[in-house]
Design an enzyme around this catalytic site. Structure first.
Site, PDB file in Angstrom:
ATOM      1  N   TYR A  31       0.829  -1.208   0.000  1.00 42.43           N
ATOM      2  CA  TYR A  31       0.000   0.000   0.000  1.00 42.43           C
ATOM      3  C   TYR A  31       0.863   1.257   0.000  1.00 42.43           C
ATOM      4  O   TYR A  31       2.050   1.224   0.266  1.00 42.43           O
ATOM      5  CB  TYR A  31      -1.048   0.026   1.098  1.00 42.43           C
ATOM      6  CG  TYR A  31      -0.665  -0.167   2.547  1.00 42.43           C
ATOM      7  CD1 TYR A  31       0.631  -0.033   3.013  1.00 42.43           C
ATOM      8  CD2 TYR A  31      -1.657  -0.467   3.477  1.00 42.43           C
ATOM      9  CE1 TYR A  31       0.937  -0.194   4.342  1.00 42.43           C
ATOM     10  CE2 TYR A  31      -1.373  -0.615   4.821  1.00 42.43           C
ATOM     11  CZ  TYR A  31      -0.077  -0.489   5.251  1.00 42.43           C
ATOM     12  OH  TYR A  31       0.219  -0.650   6.574  1.00 42.43           O
ATOM     13  N   GLU A  32       0.201   2.373  -0.348  1.00 41.37           N
ATOM     14  CA  GLU A  32       0.864   3.664  -0.589  1.00 41.37           C
ATOM     15  C   GLU A  32       1.900   3.575  -1.707  1.00 41.37           C
ATOM     16  O   GLU A  32       2.884   4.305  -1.705  1.00 41.37           O
ATOM     17  CB  GLU A  32       1.513   4.194   0.700  1.00 41.37           C
ATOM     18  CG  GLU A  32       0.615   4.197   1.915  1.00 41.37           C
ATOM     19  CD  GLU A  32      -0.712   4.906   1.687  1.00 41.37           C
ATOM     20  OE1 GLU A  32      -0.792   5.744   0.779  1.00 41.37           O
ATOM     21  OE2 GLU A  32      -1.672   4.589   2.409  1.00 41.37           O
ATOM     22  N   GLY A  33       1.661   2.687  -2.654  1.00 40.30           N
ATOM     23  CA  GLY A  33       2.572   2.517  -3.785  1.00 40.30           C
ATOM     24  C   GLY A  33       3.495   1.346  -3.547  1.00 40.30           C
ATOM     25  O   GLY A  33       4.273   1.334  -2.586  1.00 40.30           O
TER      26      GLY A  33
END
Length: 603
Positions: free
Chosen positions: A440-442
């Site tokens: 998550y968050e890239g």
């Protein structure tokens, strides 16, 4: 049963000796109350709350998970009571501005608090943690009315916040966002669409949840240039700031996840929900990066937290577990076997965890100092310099520290052997919980493309040059006999670090030349390049820790073994971990044709 003891001694070593936070705070008049006595009290109280309240809920929260019933989410037993104690203790307001009820302490202090809480119980810590990004976004981009309406409650912690970006058809590629925002007659907007993977999107800890939502206006251009940002509360709010009725946003379900089961990951359905535009129309993506950088550093912290928790428990187990005899002779002749900590392979795993935990903590705290500068520096040049530096290292922090966090969690299971695979001990839970951090968050791949493609190649290497000059400047200063009486001892760190940075610069130049001829070089090299960069950045901080340890040992100090351990761990990192860059250099410079030449039908 998992155990955790907040590493106060290590935190204070970084805080006071390595990164010199107190002289740093003296640059900001608003931090005049940031004294050693105050921070010592905060460290101790935070540690007590984490060890006594949050840690006991870690494994029970994983076992029970969150329960979904007709749009409502109930968190695991004890989570709400702990959250109420958190709010009553003023922990949410610790490092936020006094104008909205905060205590006005530095943002970096908030990061240290988050580390302790995240290590004790990452699932629980996500609920208050998600609020910080929403708060920063409203503080920077919101109107005075929006700040007055939302920030006081969010700062106090009686409301929480989220960020609603991802949709079923798009994750990182936000240009595909379909959620619509139709203007209402009263200046608000009707938000319609579905958002998925929303951490803390629905729960029973607070009466209201403030969602920060990406959506498109009717006349918006296609792609990322047509995205706007909106504030959409779960409960509608009157002009007087009081909660009225339920807004048209419902939780459709929560995800059945691999880990962080105590944290609700929601599917949110917006059906004409009332929202307010925040920031300029069609500039939502730019505003969003206010909380994206916050989120990425927070996710990087998860890697450090998992490493620390796994290391502490693996170390305790390795000291107690008896198995076989040492190859160099009995170490515990009065026992049936030696403790496994005497075996070199077990020691290697523990040292790797220790190096990553303490090195990662230093990297995070360095970023926290930059965040202080960005938010509070009066000099525009200083603020922009800090922002530029933080922008460069953020993808390294996020991807590198989460990847080594996963490695460290797996090493913890390995130290336990078969017992590590059993839920009772909690070690397999750490593996499950931290696995999401690389996603998550890239994902790691996205962070790597950001680093090599945007931060390096688009800036023509300026961002790397800026950081590498800092490292080389430090090395030059410490290698001068007149300014460093520990030059002889430090040579084993300074010269390998200097060489590593010089190689980093050379490989970057070679990659940029190759990328001009074949753009696939960027994609094929990026992850290896990021990990290569991460090992060098961590080496910089281990060299600094070794220097500070030598300085402390030159005087009259208690706990001399602590500083000796720092030096020995630094030696281990430089001899056993930094050489990983050699294999990464070979793979990142390899031609991408070996990846791309096989027809996809044959894969």
């Amino acid at each position: 049963m998992l155990t955790y003891k907040a590493p106060i001694t290590d935190i204070k070593f970084l805080f006071e000796d390595v990164l010199s936070f107190y002289p740093h705070y003296e640059k900001f008049p608003e931090f005049e109350e940031a004294t050693p006595d105050l921070f010592d009290a905060i460290f101790e109280e935070c540690a007590k709350f984490c060890e006594q309240e949050l840690l006991p809920l870690n494994q029970s929260g994983d076992k029970e998970g969150c329960r979904f019933d007709n749009g409502a989410v109930k968190t695991p037993k004890g989570f709400k009571e702990a959250y109420d104690q958190y709010v009553a203790g003023g922990w949410q307001s610790l490092s936020h501005g006094t104008e909205y009820g905060g205590q006005g302490l530095p943002p970096s202090m908030g990061m240290i608090k988050s580390e302790m809480m995240g290590t004790a119980n990452w699932s629980w810590a996500m609920y208050p943690g998600l609020s910080h990004g929403a708060m920063n976004t409203i503080d920077i981009h919101g109107s005075d009315k929006q700040k007055e309406t939302y920030l006081t409650r969010l700062t106090e912690g009686v409301w929480t916040g989220t960020m609603c970006l991802t949709e079923p058809q798009c994750g990182t590629d936000l240009g595909q966002v379909k959620t619509k925002a139709i203007p209402n007659d009263d200046g608000t907007y009707a938000i319609t669409g579905t958002k998925i993977f929303i951490s803390a999107g629905e729960h029973d800890l607070t009466e209201n949840i403030v969602h920060i939502v990406l959506a498109r206006l009717p006349d918006a251009p296609a792609g990322t240039k047509g995205i706007s940002l909106f504030i959409v509360p779960k409960m509608n709010i009157s002009d007087l700031g009081e909660i009225t009725d339920r807004n048209a946003v419902e939780c459709g379900s929560i995800e059945d996840k691999m880990g962080i089961k105590g944290s609700a990951t929601a599917v949110l359905n917006f059906d004409g929900a009332k929202g307010e535009l925040i920031g300029p129309a069609n500039k939502g993506l730019e505003c969003m990066f206010t909380f994206m950088n916050t989120a990425r550093i927070g996710t990087a912290l998860q890697g450090v937290c998992a490493t620390e928790l796994s290391y502490q428990n693996a170390l305790m187990y390795a000291k107690e577990r008896l198995s076989m005899r040492s190859l160099s002779g009995k170490k515990a002749p009065d026992k049936v076997a030696d403790p496994i900590i005497v075996h070199p392979d077990v020691r290697k795993m523990l040292m790797t965890q220790k190096a990553f935990a303490e090195g990662g903590r230093a990297m995070i705290y360095y970023a926290a100092k930059l965040a202080d500068e960005i938010e509070h520096a009066k000099d525009e040049k200083a603020r922009k310099r800090a922002d530029y530096r933080l922008g460069f290292i953020t993808p390294i922090l996020k991807a590198f520290l989460t990847e080594v966090g996963v490695e460290s969690a797996n090493l913890g299971v390995q130290v336990f052997g078969g017992h590590g695979y059993i839920k009772e001990w909690g070690m397999e839970q750490i593996v499950r919980d931290v696995r999401i951090a690389t996603l998550y968050e890239g994902t790691t791949g996205i962070q790597a493309l950001d680093l090599l493609g945007r931060k390096i190649l688009l800036s023509r290497g300026k961002s790397l040059k800026s950081f590498s000059m800092e490292v080389l400047g430090w090395c030059k200063d410490k290698s001068m006999l007149s300014s460093n009486p520990h030059k002889r001892q430090m040579n084993k760190f300074i010269w390998p670090l200097t060489k590593a940075v010089a190689n980093w610069q050379q490989y970057t130049l070679r990659l940029s030349l190759k990328a001009k001829k074949d753009r696939d070089f960027v994609g094929s090299a990026s992850v290896d390049y990021l990990m290569y960069s991460g090992y060098i950045v961590m080496a910089y901080f281990w060299a600094q820790m070794a220097q500070s340890a030598y300085e402390k040992l030159a005087g009259e100090v208690d706990n001399r073994d602590f500083y000796r351990a720092k030096i020995k761990t630094a030696e281990f990192y430089f001899e056993r971990i930094l050489p990983r860059t050699k294999s990464l250099a070979a793979t990142m410079m390899s031609d991408p044709k070996s990846l791309m030449q096989l027809d996809q039908e044959l894969l």
